[in-house]
Design a protein around this motif. Structure first.
Motif, PDB file in Angstrom:
ATOM      1  N   GLY A  68       0.840  -1.168   0.032  1.00 41.73           N
ATOM      2  CA  GLY A  68      -0.040   0.015  -0.118  1.00 41.73           C
ATOM      3  C   GLY A  68       0.865   1.382  -0.046  1.00 41.73           C
ATOM      4  N   SER A  69       0.451   2.263   0.866  1.00 45.22           N
ATOM      5  CA  SER A  69       1.063   3.652   0.642  1.00 45.22           C
ATOM      6  C   SER A  69       1.486   3.899   2.180  1.00 45.22           C
ATOM      7  N   THR A 100       5.583  10.604   0.649  1.00 47.86           N
ATOM      8  CA  THR A 100       4.904   9.172   0.623  1.00 47.86           C
ATOM      9  C   THR A 100       5.626   8.026  -0.065  1.00 47.86           C
ATOM     10  N   THR A 118       0.337   8.345   7.944  1.00 47.53           N
ATOM     11  CA  THR A 118      -0.914   8.046   7.499  1.00 47.53           C
ATOM     12  C   THR A 118      -0.337   6.826   6.374  1.00 47.53           C
ATOM     13  N   SER A 119      -1.476   5.747   6.658  1.00 46.53           N
ATOM     14  CA  SER A 119      -1.246   4.583   5.992  1.00 46.53           C
ATOM     15  C   SER A 119      -2.459   3.700   5.776  1.00 46.53           C
ATOM     16  N   ASP A 120      -2.480   2.975   4.527  1.00 44.99           N
ATOM     17  CA  ASP A 120      -3.715   2.076   4.538  1.00 44.99           C
ATOM     18  C   ASP A 120      -3.029   0.627   4.658  1.00 44.99           C
ATOM     19  N   THR A 149      -2.242  -1.901   7.790  1.00 42.08           N
ATOM     20  CA  THR A 149      -2.420  -1.964   9.131  1.00 42.08           C
ATOM     21  C   THR A 149      -1.362  -1.833  10.231  1.00 42.08           C
ATOM     22  N   GLN A 157      -0.167   3.355  10.831  1.00 38.12           N
ATOM     23  CA  GLN A 157      -0.773   4.688  11.326  1.00 38.12           C
ATOM     24  C   GLN A 157      -0.111   5.036  12.581  1.00 38.12           C
TER      25      GLN A 157
END
Length: 480
Positions: free
Chosen positions: A133-134, A145, A199-201, A203, A206
């Motif tokens: 993800g990012s 990012t 911030t991250s998608d 798990t 974050q």
């Protein structure tokens, strides 16, 4: 089997053909070879002289204007700051510092942000992230990012982040405990509100601002220890805060660096006349200037001998650049700046500091007794003004000396142009030498062929004469 007869000796004529050809060829090439040899020696000597000047001037200019990122050896600050405990508070001063004593108390040091992600099972290299993800890492409202690939590990993610440390000031490391491995972010940026957030998608990645990490919980993420704070300092009873541990705007002309262990006991910062520092800088200036003067003398002063040169009979041997106006122009430009008044002040001539010029060779010298007397008169600030100037510093002796040298040392300048011209002359002389060598080879072959042909003819004539003589001898013998 090789012939035992020397090929340079004519078989028919008995003449030393090799010696004759050598003498004729040497006679033919003598004038041109002498010219080439003389000019080559002259050009080589001049190149050496230019190199000597270039080296001395470059060293002087490097002292006057050091390359970007390096500290100058010429520190003409009239006053210098010292710390009573440099292990707690280190200090430096600039040209605006004034005498005085100050009490500095460090109440808090500025700290940086340190945060950790949730824990992942495994080690740094085995803790694979199943789904990519990012991940955006932010500080002071500025974020970067990163794209995280499927199956990436904490080690590979840390490598991505650390590749940008120079621009982001954020680095990543990995800490492993009983709960697993966590990605830990740190920063060289200090001060209140310099918190690192993410911030991250994905798990576990974050990290929210203001949340402390629970080191006993594998799922917890947040700041480690305490949030970043500003430095809190008191100078002479006046209190202020700073985002950085480098304090350079609160005590005029003095920059302070707050070091670990400085919190608590006060430190005394003293600004006093920089006698030793000024003397060291003056001596460095004088030594480098004298090196230029001596280099100019070396390349221009002819040598006089009581014994005549065995080849020319001369008793005077010119130096590399004897009679050349350029070295004299350099010396004149430098001496002109020594006597020119730059920035205004009570100090107008170098002799007031005990700096004098030797009549014999033009070198400078510093009289320590006179210098100390000048410092006792309160001329420290004027030394700073004389050498460093006012405003942009262009009226200071250091800047004016540098400006005087630049036309000679700069790319495409006078010395470079002269060197290019001499190198071209050297190349031309090499071409002339090659052409002369070819001519000598050709002429040698031509003359050798001609003399060999003459020798063959003489041999044939001798053989004919011998045959005729023998015929008449036989005829006379038969008549008898």
């Amino acid at each position: 089997m090789a012939s035992p007869i020397t090929p340079s000796t004519g078989l028919g004529s008995g003449l030393a053909i090799g010696d004759i050809v050598s003498a004729l060829v040497n006679s033919d090439k003598l004038a041109k070879q002498t010219q080439i040899t003389t000019q080559t020696k002259l050009v080589t000597t001049k190149l050496s002289g230019i190199g000597t000047l270039q080296s001395a001037l470059s060293a002087f200019q490097t002292l006057l204007k050091p390359p970007s990122g390096t500290t100058s050896k010429l520190q003409f600050a009239g006053y210098a700051a010292t710390s009573s405990d440099a292990t707690k508070v280190s200090v430096t001063s600039d040209n605006s510092a004034v005498p005085g004593t100050h009490t500095v108390t460090v109440n808090k040091l500025a700290t940086s942000s340190s945060v950790a992600t949730a824990a992942f099972a495994g080690s740094a290299t085995t803790s694979a992230i199943p789904t990519g993800g990012s991940l955006t890492v932010s500080q002071n409202g500025i974020g970067k990012t990163y794209t995280i690939a499927d199956g990436a590990t904490l080690a590979s993610i840390a490598k991505q982040i650390n590749a940008d440390t120079k621009t982001t000031n954020i680095s990543a490391n990995i800490i492993t405990d009983a709960n697993g491995s966590r990605l830990v972010f740190g920063s060289t940026t200090t001060g209140l509100d310099s918190d690192i957030t993410t911030t991250s998608d994905i798990t576990g990645f974050q990290i929210d601002r203001g949340v402390a990490v629970d080191t006993t919980s594998a799922s917890s993420a947040g700041y480690i220890g305490s949030k970043p704070v500003n430095a809190d300092v008191t100078i002479d009873g006046f209190n202020f805060t700073s985002k950085s541990n480098t304090i350079d705007k609160n005590l005029g002309g003095v920059s302070m660096t707050l070091l670990p262990g400085s919190v608590g006991a006060p430190v005394t910062v003293t600004v006093a006349t920089n006698t030793d520092g000024l003397k060291t800088s003056l001596q460095a200036f004088i030594d480098s200037y004298n090196s230029v003067v001596k280099a100019i003398s070396t390349v221009t002063k002819a040598t006089i001998s009581d014994t005549p040169d065995p080849d020319t009979g001369a008793t005077v041997t010119p130096a590399a650049l004897t009679g050349d106006s350029m070295p004299r122009s350099i010396l004149s430009a430098l001496r002109n700046e020594l006597v020119t008044t730059g920035a205004s002040g009570d100090l107008s001539v170098l002799s007031q500091l005990g700096i004098t010029t030797a009549q014999a060779d033009g070198t400078l010298s510093l009289d320590s007794t006179k210098f100390d007397a000048a410092m006792a008169k309160g001329l420290a600030g004027d030394v700073q003004q004389l050498f460093s100037g006012t405003g942009d510093g262009s009226n200071g002796l250091v800047a004016r000396m540098n400006a005087a040298i630049t036309p000679y040392t700069q790319t495409g300048g006078i010395l470079a142009t002269r060197t290019t011209s001499l190198n071209q002359q050297q190349n031309d002389l090499q071409k002339q030498q090659t052409a002369l060598d070819l001519r000598v080879t050709t002429l040698t072959a031509t003359l050798t062929a001609k003399y060999n042909a003459m020798d063959l003819l003489v041999g044939q004539l001798k053989a004919s004469a011998t045959s005729i003589t023998s015929f008449f001898d036989s005829l006379n013998a038969s008549k008898s």
